[in-house]
Design a protein around this motif. Structure first.
Motif, mmCIF file in Angstrom:
data_model
loop_
_atom_site.group_PDB
_atom_site.id
_atom_site.type_symbol
_atom_site.label_atom_id
_atom_site.label_comp_id
_atom_site.label_asym_id
_atom_site.label_seq_id
_atom_site.Cartn_x
_atom_site.Cartn_y
_atom_site.Cartn_z
ATOM 1 N N TRP A 1 -5.485 -0.808 -8.200
ATOM 2 C CA TRP A 1 -6.890 -1.150 -7.604
ATOM 3 C C TRP A 1 -6.793 -2.347 -6.527
ATOM 4 O O TRP A 1 -7.361 -2.400 -5.484
ATOM 5 N N LEU A 2 -5.960 -3.423 -6.914
ATOM 6 C CA LEU A 2 -5.874 -4.573 -6.297
ATOM 7 C C LEU A 2 -5.475 -4.409 -4.830
ATOM 8 O O LEU A 2 -6.142 -4.903 -3.811
ATOM 9 N N VAL A 3 -4.374 -3.599 -4.552
ATOM 10 C CA VAL A 3 -3.830 -3.295 -3.199
ATOM 11 C C VAL A 3 -4.780 -2.501 -2.401
ATOM 12 O O VAL A 3 -4.734 -2.905 -1.223
ATOM 13 N N ILE A 4 -5.369 -1.553 -3.242
ATOM 14 C CA ILE A 4 -6.461 -0.781 -2.402
ATOM 15 C C ILE A 4 -7.437 -1.465 -1.939
ATOM 16 O O ILE A 4 -8.089 -1.656 -0.824
ATOM 17 N N GLN A 5 -7.973 -2.615 -3.052
ATOM 18 C CA GLN A 5 -9.080 -3.473 -2.454
ATOM 19 C C GLN A 5 -8.770 -4.360 -1.336
ATOM 20 O O GLN A 5 -9.823 -4.509 -0.445
ATOM 21 N N HIS A 6 -7.419 -4.573 -1.118
ATOM 22 C CA HIS A 6 -7.031 -5.445 -0.071
ATOM 23 C C HIS A 6 -6.879 -4.652 1.117
ATOM 24 O O HIS A 6 -6.145 -5.134 2.164
ATOM 25 N N SER A 7 -7.010 -3.448 1.237
ATOM 26 C CA SER A 7 -6.810 -2.483 2.406
ATOM 27 C C SER A 7 -7.978 -2.338 3.140
ATOM 28 O O SER A 7 -9.052 -2.990 3.118
ATOM 29 N N ASP A 8 -7.931 -1.296 4.243
ATOM 30 C CA ASP A 8 -8.982 -1.254 5.069
ATOM 31 C C ASP A 8 -9.932 -0.042 4.741
ATOM 32 O O ASP A 8 -9.945 0.290 3.931
ATOM 33 N N LEU B 1 0.838 -1.322 -0.073
ATOM 34 C CA LEU B 1 -0.001 -0.055 -0.068
ATOM 35 C C LEU B 1 0.827 1.276 0.010
ATOM 36 O O LEU B 1 0.688 2.140 -0.650
ATOM 37 N N ASN B 2 2.033 1.222 0.698
ATOM 38 C CA ASN B 2 2.757 2.341 0.847
ATOM 39 C C ASN B 2 3.419 2.482 -0.478
ATOM 40 O O ASN B 2 3.408 3.796 -0.948
ATOM 41 N N LYS B 3 3.762 1.585 -1.320
ATOM 42 C CA LYS B 3 4.374 1.565 -2.598
ATOM 43 C C LYS B 3 3.298 2.177 -3.587
ATOM 44 O O LYS B 3 3.672 3.281 -4.461
#
Length: 235
Positions: A111-118, A84-86
């Motif tokens: 999108w994929l990384v944001i989808q796996h965030s809070d 997410l930081n990347k």
């Protein structure tokens, strides 16, 4: 005259070089590919893969089998946080990376990384996701998936029936545990959900989704009130 022609050709060459650099950012593509591999390989460890593939993935991630057994949930959070930081750095530099810059294959990695965030992160970046969709850099189904997840995290009914949750069910009268069950998160409009799914590009119906995930066919008939009354989350 020759000087003018030469100058014109140099300018054209420079413009073409700028265009090539603009539309072929290999460094960004390599970074996105690395982020995607990190995100997806770790999640493959929770699927039915061969022992050889499992060892290979753990080796790539530099994680021992013992460490994964002891810290699997923590490891997932750590890697998701790093990714997410990347992605945040990429967004600050490029906005949402367009298909012109990274190609079709890598256009959904952010999108994929944001989808796996809070929830907080999803709420912050959802407008960016919608904007990328309007520009043609993300398919409609990705917006639907994120919108449904955001609604679920907010404790609201989902629209497209894309989100599956797992909770411990119990008898509300006796408080007896009935076991852990997966179910399709409550729907805003059950009568129109298949129409809504089709409108954004999903080929399967909600019934077919439930079957493919080995979930009880009536699991999408729950309301938010029922779920809160007969189940509880497991931390």
């Amino acid at each position: 005259m020759r000087y003018k022609i030469f100058t014109f050709l140099v300018i054209v060459f420079l413009l073409n070089s700028c265009t090539i650099n603009k539309f072929q950012d290999e460094s960004l593509k390599n970074e996105l590919n690395s982020i995607r591999n990190s995100d997806q390989n770790l999640r493959k460890l929770y699927t039915n893969i061969s022992n050889e593939k499992r060892i290979e993935i753990l080796s790539q991630l530099n994680i021992s089998e013992e460490e994964f057994k002891l810290r699997d949930g923590e490891i997932m959070k750590e890697y998701d946080s790093i990714n997410l930081n990347k992605v945040k750095t990429i967004i600050s530099k490029y906005g949402y990376p367009s298909k012109e810059i990274v190609g079709n294959d890598l256009s959904n990695v952010v999108w994929l990384v944001i989808q796996h965030s809070d929830l907080k992160t999803i709420e912050k970046y959802f407008p960016l996701i919608k904007k990328a969709n309007k520009k043609g850099d993300l398919e409609n189904k990705y917006v639907a998936l994120m919108q449904d997840r955001m609604l679920m995290y907010q404790g609201k009914e989902q629209i497209y029936g894309t989100q599956i949750a797992g909770r411990m069910f119990f008898n509300p009268k006796t408080n007896e545990e009935l076991g852990f069950k997966y179910f399709i998160w409550p729907l805003k409009d059950k009568s129109k959900v298949n129409e809504m799914r089709k409108s954004v590009g999903f080929k399967d119906t909600i019934e077919e989704l439930a079957k493919s995930m080995d979930i009880e066919n009536n699991s999408f008939n729950y309301t938010i009130e029922e779920i809160n009354r007969i189940s509880k989350e497991i931390n």
